[in-house]
Structure formats: structure tokens, C-alpha cells
Write an enzyme that holds these catalytic residues in place. Sequence first.
Site, PDB file in Angstrom:
ATOM      1  NE  ARG A  75       5.420  -0.795  10.380  1.00 25.17           N
ATOM      2  CZ  ARG A  75       4.355  -0.810   9.581  1.00 25.17           C
ATOM      3  NH1 ARG A  75       4.366  -0.122   8.444  1.00 25.17           N
ATOM      4  NH2 ARG A  75       3.277  -1.498   9.907  1.00 25.17           N
TER       5      ARG A  75
ATOM      6  NE  ARG B 172      -5.303  -1.981   9.575  1.00 28.72           N
ATOM      7  CZ  ARG B 172      -4.201  -1.508   9.023  1.00 28.72           C
ATOM      8  NH1 ARG B 172      -4.170  -0.301   8.515  1.00 28.72           N
ATOM      9  NH2 ARG B 172      -3.137  -2.251   8.973  1.00 28.72           N
TER      10      ARG B 172
ATOM     11  CE  LYS C  82      -2.209  -1.183   3.803  1.00 27.52           C
ATOM     12  NZ  LYS C  82      -1.591  -2.507   4.051  1.00 27.52           N
TER      13      LYS C  82
ATOM     14  NE  ARG D  85       1.455  -5.458  10.851  1.00 27.53           N
ATOM     15  CZ  ARG D  85       2.567  -5.196  10.167  1.00 27.53           C
ATOM     16  NH1 ARG D  85       3.734  -5.674  10.587  1.00 27.53           N
ATOM     17  NH2 ARG D  85       2.522  -4.469   9.090  1.00 27.53           N
TER      18      ARG D  85
ATOM     19  NE  ARG E 207       7.495  -2.599   6.540  1.00 25.42           N
ATOM     20  CZ  ARG E 207       6.168  -2.564   6.591  1.00 25.42           C
ATOM     21  NH1 ARG E 207       5.492  -2.014   5.596  1.00 25.42           N
ATOM     22  NH2 ARG E 207       5.538  -3.118   7.595  1.00 25.42           N
TER      23      ARG E 207
HETATM   24  P1  G5P Z   1      -0.094   0.204   8.813  1.00 22.76           P
HETATM   25  O1  G5P Z   1       1.081   1.063   8.938  1.00 22.76           O
HETATM   26  O2  G5P Z   1      -1.246   0.637   7.990  1.00 22.76           O
HETATM   27  P2  G5P Z   1      -0.144  -2.374   7.487  1.00 22.76           P
HETATM   28  O3  G5P Z   1       0.098  -3.557   8.329  1.00 22.76           O
HETATM   29  O4  G5P Z   1      -1.513  -2.215   6.947  1.00 22.76           O
HETATM   30  O5  G5P Z   1       0.447  -1.211   8.375  1.00 22.76           O
HETATM   31  P3  G5P Z   1       2.162  -2.037   6.033  1.00 22.76           P
HETATM   32  O6  G5P Z   1       2.912  -3.002   6.899  1.00 22.76           O
HETATM   33  O7  G5P Z   1       2.483  -0.574   6.161  1.00 22.76           O
HETATM   34  O8  G5P Z   1       0.645  -2.281   6.184  1.00 22.76           O
HETATM   35  P4  G5P Z   1       2.087  -1.833   3.163  1.00 22.76           P
HETATM   36  O9  G5P Z   1       2.080  -0.349   3.266  1.00 22.76           O
HETATM   37  O10 G5P Z   1       0.920  -2.501   2.544  1.00 22.76           O
HETATM   38  O11 G5P Z   1       2.413  -2.526   4.548  1.00 22.76           O
HETATM   39  O12 G5P Z   1       3.360  -2.317   2.336  1.00 22.76           O
HETATM   40  P5  G5P Z   1       4.735  -1.549   1.923  1.00 22.76           P
HETATM   41  O13 G5P Z   1       5.375  -0.961   3.105  1.00 22.76           O
HETATM   42  O14 G5P Z   1       4.496  -0.701   0.710  1.00 22.76           O
HETATM   43  O15 G5P Z   1       5.566  -2.841   1.434  1.00 22.76           O
HETATM   44  C1  G5P Z   1       6.012  -3.790   2.370  1.00 22.76           C
HETATM   45  C2  G5P Z   1       7.482  -4.145   2.053  1.00 22.76           C
HETATM   46  O16 G5P Z   1       7.508  -4.859   0.812  1.00 22.76           O
HETATM   47  C3  G5P Z   1       8.411  -2.929   1.839  1.00 22.76           C
HETATM   48  O17 G5P Z   1       9.704  -3.245   2.328  1.00 22.76           O
HETATM   49  C4  G5P Z   1       8.457  -2.756   0.309  1.00 22.76           C
HETATM   50  O18 G5P Z   1       9.653  -2.119  -0.135  1.00 22.76           O
HETATM   51  C5  G5P Z   1       8.378  -4.229  -0.123  1.00 22.76           C
HETATM   52  N1  G5P Z   1       7.799  -4.465  -1.451  1.00 22.76           N
HETATM   53  C6  G5P Z   1       6.803  -3.817  -2.087  1.00 22.76           C
HETATM   54  N2  G5P Z   1       6.552  -4.367  -3.277  1.00 22.76           N
HETATM   55  C7  G5P Z   1       7.411  -5.416  -3.418  1.00 22.76           C
HETATM   56  C8  G5P Z   1       7.655  -6.396  -4.432  1.00 22.76           C
HETATM   57  O19 G5P Z   1       7.020  -6.418  -5.502  1.00 22.76           O
HETATM   58  N3  G5P Z   1       8.614  -7.332  -4.160  1.00 22.76           N
HETATM   59  C9  G5P Z   1       9.355  -7.333  -3.003  1.00 22.76           C
HETATM   60  N4  G5P Z   1      10.292  -8.280  -2.822  1.00 22.76           N
HETATM   61  N5  G5P Z   1       9.154  -6.436  -2.024  1.00 22.76           N
HETATM   62  C10 G5P Z   1       8.209  -5.495  -2.231  1.00 22.76           C
HETATM   63  O20 G5P Z   1      -0.697  -0.117  10.277  1.00 22.76           O
HETATM   64  C11 G5P Z   1       0.155  -0.507  11.323  1.00 22.76           C
HETATM   65  C12 G5P Z   1      -0.660  -0.716  12.580  1.00 22.76           C
HETATM   66  O21 G5P Z   1      -1.282   0.520  12.963  1.00 22.76           O
HETATM   67  C13 G5P Z   1      -2.596   0.291  13.483  1.00 22.76           C
HETATM   68  C14 G5P Z   1      -2.741  -1.226  13.596  1.00 22.76           C
HETATM   69  O22 G5P Z   1      -2.255  -1.621  14.850  1.00 22.76           O
HETATM   70  C15 G5P Z   1      -1.802  -1.716  12.475  1.00 22.76           C
HETATM   71  O23 G5P Z   1      -1.371  -3.056  12.665  1.00 22.76           O
HETATM   72  N6  G5P Z   1      -3.584   0.861  12.553  1.00 22.76           N
HETATM   73  C16 G5P Z   1      -4.912   0.812  12.716  1.00 22.76           C
HETATM   74  N7  G5P Z   1      -5.695   0.256  13.689  1.00 22.76           N
HETATM   75  C17 G5P Z   1      -7.030   0.375  13.538  1.00 22.76           C
HETATM   76  N8  G5P Z   1      -7.615   0.960  12.475  1.00 22.76           N
HETATM   77  C18 G5P Z   1      -6.875   1.546  11.492  1.00 22.76           C
HETATM   78  N9  G5P Z   1      -7.469   2.136  10.437  1.00 22.76           N
HETATM   79  C19 G5P Z   1      -5.458   1.478  11.595  1.00 22.76           C
HETATM   80  N10 G5P Z   1      -4.457   1.907  10.795  1.00 22.76           N
HETATM   81  C20 G5P Z   1      -3.324   1.532  11.390  1.00 22.76           C
HETATM   82 MG    MG Z   2       2.206   1.011   4.908  1.00 19.59          MG
END
Ligand code: G5P
Ligand code: MG
Length: 223
Positions: A160, A93, A19, A171, A127
Site C-alpha cells: 500500500r 474513526r 482489524k 496515521r 504487509r
Molecule cells: P484503513 O484501510 O482502514 P488502517 O490504517 O486503519 O487502514 P490497516 O492498515 O488496514 O488499518 P489493519 O486492518 O488493522 O491495518 O491490520 P491488518 O492489515 O489486519 O494487519 C496489518 C499487517 O500485520 C498485515 O500484514 C498482517 O498480516 C500482519 N499481522 C496481523 N497480525 C499479526 C501478528 O500477530 N504478527 C505479525 N508479525 N503480523 C501480523 O484506512 C486507510 C486510510 O483510508 C482512510 C484514511 O486515510 C486511512 O488512513 N480512511 C478513512 N478516513 C476517514 N474516516 C474513515 N472512517 C476512514 N477509513 C479509512
Molecule cells: Mg485493514
Amino acid sequence: MALQKIFRAVIMGPPGSGKGTVSARITKSFGLTHLSSGNILRAHINAKTEFGLLMKSSIDQGQLVPDDVISRLILSELKAIGQCSWLLDGFPRTVSQAEALDSAYIVNTVINLNVPFQTIKDRLTSRWTHLPSGRVYNTDFNPPKVPGLDDVTGEPLVQRDDDTPETVTRRLKAYETQTEPVLEYYRSKGVLETFSGTETNKIWPDVEALLYRKLSLINQKVA
Ligand code: G5P
Ligand code: MG
């Protein structure tokens, strides 16, 4: 593409589905304002605000923070950025959060990144994040130019606290039980667009094409 009318989008997908990575590309190509609930929460934790300290333990344990708290926070952030096109990442979410958003704004499009859980587990352990900006790197996929340092500021990158294998499993479970019903909520409203795959570089051209289509339509309606 220059936007003439306000466009409001949400990006969804399991933790680590890309995302943040896709949002950065959308921001660059289309100029939407990116608002990530996770980045806002982590900024509070980093600044050691009372609110951040209250939320930290839920986040570190891979649990969602309470609906009323996060809905109030995000709706007030949206109010603060005013009349502009935006992309919400990580919110809503739960169905209750989606209803809270609906009570204030019409969402034009929901981008759903459908990435297999096994792919995600491998990604998150490699990451690295620049906390002040939310920029993300990956030692395999998009490494920083200098290991351990942010490309733009040169500041240190961190891992993180919720990226440990056990917390990632929790998660993903929270995603299945609490967030997947939101997909059905938006599907029934006819705004859900799903992109499936294991590589962001393969998913991205389809996301970009969809947004060109949607934004051209919106601009035509204004013209
Ligand atoms: P977050 O911060 O919203 P998540 O768990 O939804 O966290 P996250 O972990 O931030 O999502 P993302 O943004 O979907 O993941 O993914 P990203 O960071 O872009 O990519 C992940 C990794 O993969 C990176 O290292 C990237 O470089 C790599 N990557 C990307 N594409 C590729 C690919 O094609 N190949 C490879 N090899 N790598 C790749 O929420 C965190 C916490 O906050 C709270 C909750 O506790 C949650 O767990 N929270 C909420 N709680 C309630 N309601 C809400 N609305 C909340 N929002 C947050
Ligand atoms: Mg994110």
C-alpha cells in the site's frame, strides 16, 4: 454459528493492529458481512473513479478523509447490503462519524484491538495486499503460498502507498488525536470490548469467545 437475529459490530484499533486479519476470521467463523472503509476507498482509487482520485492524496498522506464524505459513503453501503448482520472495519474513526452511524443503527458490540505502536510499525513495512479482495499477507506472519501472489486468485500482491514509515507515523498520530476519543464514546455506551496484546493468534481466541457469548445471548432472546 447460525445467526437468527441481526447483530451489528464494529472493529477498531490503530492502523496495522490486525482489524483486517481478525475480521477475516470473524467472517469465516460467524458469517457476518465485512465492510472495510479502507478497502472501499482503495477500490475507488484502483478503479480511478472521480471520487477515488479526490480521496487519494489524503490517504497517501496518512490523513483522514472528510467526515461527511465517508459517513455518507458507508451509510449508503450499509443500506445497500440490507437487513443482515455486519462487521464494520475502519469506520467510525471520529466521534462525528460515530454519531452519524448511531443516527441510523444500534451497534451491539465494539471490538477494540489494543496493540502497541512499535509492534505496528514493524508489521506494516512487511504487509502485502491483494487489492481487489482486500486480503492481507505478511512476509513474516502469514506469507502467501507463492511469494508476491494472492493464494486464491494467483494475482499479484502490492504494497500500500500509505505503508511507508513516514506515512505510518502520520496515521498513528491521526489515530491518537481523532480516533481514540471514539473509544471513550463507546465505553460510555457500555459496548466497548478491549483486547490487548502483540500477537493476533493470542488475541483471537478471546475475540472468538466473546462473539460466541454475545451471539448465543442474541439467539436465546429470539428463541
Ligand atoms: P484503513 O484501510 O482502514 P488502517 O490504517 O486503519 O487502514 P490497516 O492498515 O488496514 O488499518 P489493519 O486492518 O488493522 O491495518 O491490520 P491488518 O492489515 O489486519 O494487519 C496489518 C499487517 O500485520 C498485515 O500484514 C498482517 O498480516 C500482519 N499481522 C496481523 N497480525 C499479526 C501478528 O500477530 N504478527 C505479525 N508479525 N503480523 C501480523 O484506512 C486507510 C486510510 O483510508 C482512510 C484514511 O486515510 C486511512 O488512513 N480512511 C478513512 N478516513 C476517514 N474516516 C474513515 N472512517 C476512514 N477509513 C479509512
Ligand atoms: Mg485493514
